[in-house]
Design an enzyme around this catalytic site. Structure first.
Site, PDB file in Angstrom:
ATOM      1  N   SER A 255       7.894 -38.174 112.401  1.00  0.00           N
ATOM      2  CA  SER A 255       9.029 -38.329 113.605  1.00  0.00           C
ATOM      3  C   SER A 255       9.284 -36.837 113.587  1.00  0.00           C
ATOM      4  CB  SER A 255      10.179 -38.904 114.041  1.00  0.00           C
ATOM      5  OG  SER A 255      10.061 -40.040 113.850  1.00  0.00           O
TER       6      SER A 255
ATOM      7  N   LYS B  23      20.598 -33.412 114.107  1.00  0.00           N
ATOM      8  CA  LYS B  23      19.649 -35.324 115.018  1.00  0.00           C
ATOM      9  C   LYS B  23      20.217 -35.950 115.278  1.00  0.00           C
ATOM     10  CE  LYS B  23      15.399 -38.009 115.083  1.00  0.00           C
ATOM     11  NZ  LYS B  23      14.415 -38.036 113.904  1.00  0.00           N
TER      12      LYS B  23
ATOM     13  N   SER C  27      10.294 -38.678 116.524  1.00  0.00           N
ATOM     14  CA  SER C  27      11.550 -38.765 117.262  1.00  0.00           C
ATOM     15  C   SER C  27      12.388 -37.446 117.372  1.00  0.00           C
ATOM     16  CB  SER C  27      11.623 -39.885 116.829  1.00  0.00           C
ATOM     17  OG  SER C  27      12.321 -39.366 115.277  1.00  0.00           O
TER      18      SER C  27
END
Lengths: 431, 448
Positions: free
Chosen positions: B148, B50, B124
């Protein structure tokens, strides 16, 4: 007059407060740095246990309650020298609280002792500023007093005592000290922020005292404000800084776990300096003030006294001389070296570098059985290097002093015996 | 067999990685899973990271314009550990800016859902879930603050695992809210995650909140549904969840229902704590040290710092404004300190339940919305989407989101919460679930 201080001093650790970068002075800017003390995204702080240990010693020496579990907060404000735009510091979870420093006639309460990180250093050039992150993350303690100081004299005395205590703990005055000075003669508090060094602090207090006094004498109340001290003009002036506690927006620093201080060993240095000074005084018939004066600003001296005077009683003048010598030469401190220095002094030997070298080696002065032949041998050796000396001696007998000095120093001999023998040799007298 | 072992056993063609990267780049043009794809990979099981987690020498932007060009000079601890174990970083995945969002739309090019490209991937960790959903052999390192990992895993039909707070080092993670952030994983099976999880845990000298992983092993066959959360589900999700519960019941699990009156305070407590922390974390971006650089130095400091804040997206700005307000001295006890107390109360109550049970719920209260629909949500509507994922995240409990059903061609997810340190137990639960529930995928990039 009411004075309260927030004193910031650097803790003598080898690495920084939240990373392993060195705190040593570096030749080049921005070399003792890493992602953490540069505040790079992704980095995290990791607490230096040694800084907590020293801070705990400071708390104990200042008679504070030491919190068993300490926590940190973020103090958020924007300034180019602050890499994360927040400073990691302490409030409620601070390491120490409710201490006091005893002065001659009064007591100054310590509200709080907290650990925090130093920002980077801004180097201002003509049209721009540079940032050196070498200092960023250096561990500091902030000592917050109650507004108990009532005169400039007390302020001086307070600093004297505080620094002697800190020095004893190895907290070095040579590193930059920064103080926020809260001073009010009237009913409004005036804060002079970021005063660097002790001299400037005393000067700033003196200036503020007279400024506020003169306002009051004209019937004007000084306004509540933040001021800054200008070293060059030696005056304080209103500061443009407007941060209030409200705007710092403190929250917990959750990157750091609460830290248990109860298991930290602080060793024997946590002995209270004043107590030590008092006991030295009572043991040896020196007065307390003299001891405090000897040790103020100088932890070596207190250490010297404390370690040197364990069993033997010395007369006061010898003690003063030993401390004086110890001060000059930053000698290694223990009972043995103390007694050796005392012996040399008793023998009338001037303490200097060479003598200190002998003391370090544990060599006693040779005066005990002053072997006159030996002394004469030494003197003759010295004279060989200077064949013209006899001629000069006849013109000026003072020339002998130099020889005496050299020989007594070199061999740790009492000056008196050396002088006697030297005279005999030079005048051709014999036993 | 875990795809990790399967992958290492399979003989791969010589141009395997070249083709994988080419194919990925082609599809990434539509799905926007990756912010950056590496061209240096020629061996090892491909993982993605990420974009708020640091990989030495690769840009780490957290999908923010503010960090454009920031190349950290170090690996996050988790990345280092997996690199050492032979994994290869294929790229950095897209996300909501700094992790602020539940749909992956708070960024320049939102990632798209592989099941319906008009729809959001969830956030997210949007790109991480898409990457796991489109590649046959892949594991995504993701991060969750309030959901997330579960949210995008649910919408993209993959497994999302959020560990106990503090068992995986956060060193190298660009912070959202330090007391809530957890690095976790998204993959196609619980087994894959289980293998990697074990390699990733362990005390770390660079993150003092990171503790040794000491697994809690308790036999549990009871699953608890929290009444107050169940009541808030919309019909379609409720029906789908009921089907999953019946399956579990048939597998021998006992189903219980419990009241947790405090649960309604979880979302506000979460947003207060996370915004307070986020607003301090965002303070460091001042436009002159790394990432976005301001070029006008004629201003005074205050104007300069104000100008630098303009680079943030709207949600980041909202978090700065609200978070700074929450922290101010006059209201701190009303919001911040109260939220910390609420958090403690909820932890205590849920721990009582978790003592003998796991807690289950759907992962998300809705199906993946269309990107345009999500863009029209108000902030409060957005925040309420996290109602199911916030409780475990607020409390630091491990949770896993498993694909549980398909409604109208879109995956739904089921979330299982365990007690602290029960990470391996809920991963085992996932493995059990996967024995007779077959996951579906739209793409199989890198299939051998």
């Amino acid at each position: 007059m009411k004075i309260g201080l927030e004193v910031h001093v650097a803790l003598p650790t080898r690495s920084k407060l939240f990373c392993s970068c060195s705190t040593a002075d570096a030749d080049q800017p921005n070399t003792n740095v890493c992602p953490t003390c540069m505040g790079l995204p992704g980095s995290k702080p990791y607490l230096n246990g040694e800084a907590v240990r020293i801070a705990k010693s400071v708390c104990i020496a200042l008679g504070c309650v030491v919190n068993g579990s300490i926590s940190f907060v973020r103090k958020t404000y924007f300034y180019p020298d602050l890499p994360k735009s927040y400073q990691i510091t302490q409030i409620d979870g601070a390491i120490g609280r409710d201490g006091k420093i005893k002065l001659e006639n009064t007591e100054i309460r310590i509200r709080r002792v907290q650990i925090e990180e130093d920002p980077a250093k801004l180097i201002r050039e003509d049209r721009y500023s540079l940032i050196d992150f070498n200092r960023s993350g250096t561990p500091l303690v902030e000592i917050v007093t109650e507004p108990d100081i009532k005169s400039e004299k007390e302020l001086k005395e307070f600093l004297y005592v505080l620094w002697s205590i800190l020095y004893y703990l190895g907290v070095d005055i040579d590193k930059e000290i920064k103080t926020d000075l809260n001073i009010s003669l009237g009913s409004n508090r005036v804060e002079v922020k970021n005063v660097t060094g002790i001299k400037n602090l005393l000067d700033a207090a003196a200036y503020e005292a007279s400024r506020q006094a003169s306002l009051l004498s004209r019937g004007n109340e000084p306004v509540k404000e933040t001021r800054r001290y200008d070293e060059r003009s030696q005056r304080t002036e209103p500061s443009r800084e407007k941060e209030s506690e409200e705007e710092y927006g403190y929250i917990y620093e959750t990157d750091l776990e609460d830290y248990d201080t109860s298991k930290i060993k602080t060793g024997d240095i946590e002995a209270d300096v004043r107590k030590t000074a008092k006991s030295i005084a009572s043991r040896n018939g020196l007065d307390y003030d003299t001891i405090m004066q000897l040790v103020a600003f100088d932890r070596h001296s207190l250490s010297l006294l404390n370690h040197g005077l364990n069993s033997t009683a010395y007369d006061p003048s010898t003690i003063l001389n030993v401390v004086e010598a110890g001060k000059r030469f930053r000698s290694s401190v223990n009972e043995k070296s103390f007694s050796l220095i005392a012996e040399y002094i008793k023998a009338g030997v001037q303490i200097d570098k060479e003598i200190m070298e002998r003391i370090r080696k544990g060599l006693k002065p040779d005066y005990k059985t002053p072997d006159k032949l030996k002394i004469r041998e030494f003197i003759s050796k010295e004279l060989e290097n200077d064949p013209d000396i006899l001629k000069r001696y006849r013109k000026n007998p003072k020339v002998i002093d130099f020889i005496v000095d050299t020989v007594s120093r070199k061999y740790g001999l009492p000056q008196k015996s050396v002088a006697e023998e030297a005279k005999k040799i030079l005048t051709g007298e014999d036993d | 067999m875990s795809s990790l072992r399967d992958f290492s056993k399979k003989k791969k063609p010589e141009d395997y990685y070249v083709n994988l990267i080419q194919e990925l780049e082609r599809i990434n043009g539509r799905l926007h899973a990756f912010n950056e794809i590496s061209h240096d990979v020629d061996r090892g099981f491909p993982i993605s990271v990420k974009d708020n987690i640091c990989v030495d020498g690769m840009e780490a932007t957290a999908s923010s314009r503010m960090l454009k060009g920031y190349k950290p000079p170090f690996d996050a601890t988790v990345v280092q550990k997996l690199k050492d174990a032979g994994f290869s970083v294929l790229g950095k995945t897209n996300m909501d800016e700094f992790g602020f969002g539940s749909f992956g739309i708070n960024c320049i090019s939102p990632a798209r859902n592989p099941f319906d490209e008009e729809r959001v991937a969830g956030g997210s960790s949007s790109g991480a879930a898409v990457a796991a959903s489109i590649m046959k052999y892949h594991l995504a390192i993701a991060e969750s603050t309030g959901g997330s990992i579960s949210a995008p895993a649910c919408f993209c039909g993959v497994v999302g695992f959020t560990p106990t707070y503090g068992v995986i080092s956060r060193y190298g993670l660009i912070d959202y809210a330090n007391s809530l952030d957890k690095i976790g994983f998204i993959a196609r099976s619980s087994e894959d995650i289980s293998d990697v999880f074990k390699l990733s845990v362990g005390k770390d000298g660079f993150d003092s909140t990171c503790a040794d992983f000491k697994p809690l092993k308790k036999e549990k066959d009871r699953l608890v549904i929290i009444n107050q959360l169940y009541e808030r589900l919309d019909k379609g999700i409720k029906a789908s969840f009921d089907r999953s519960v019946r399956r579990l019941s048939a597998k021998g699990f006992k189903i219980g229902y419990e009241d947790v009156n405090e649960i309604g305070y979880a979302v506000p407590a979460y947003y207060i704590v996370s915004m307070a922390e986020a607003s301090t974390n965002l303070a460091k971006y001042t436009g002159f040290k790394y990432g976005e650089q301001l070029t006008d130095f004629s201003m005074d400091y205050n104007s300069f710092f104000s100008a630098s804040r303009n680079v943030f997206g709207e949600e980041a700005k909202r978090k700065i404004v609200l978070g700074s307000f929450i922290r101010s001295a006059s209201v701190r006890s009303m919001y911040y300190e109260k939220a910390l107390k609420v958090r403690r109360l909820i932890i205590n109550r849920l721990k009582e339940i978790l003592d003998g049970s796991f807690i289950i719920s759907p992962s998300m209260p809705v199906l993946a919305p269309k990107i345009e629909e999500a863009r029209a949500f108000t902030p409060v509507q957005n925040y309420s989407m996290d109602v199911l994922t916030i409780p475990p995240n607020l409390c630091g409990f491990p949770s896993i989101s498993l694909p549980s059903d398909y409604v109208g061609g879109l995956p739904t997810g089921m979330q299982i919460i365990g007690d602290h340190m029960e990470d391996l137990s809920i991963l085992s639960f996932g493995k059990e679930w996967e024995k007779d529930f077959i996951y579906r995928f739209k793409y199989n990039i890198g299939e051998i």
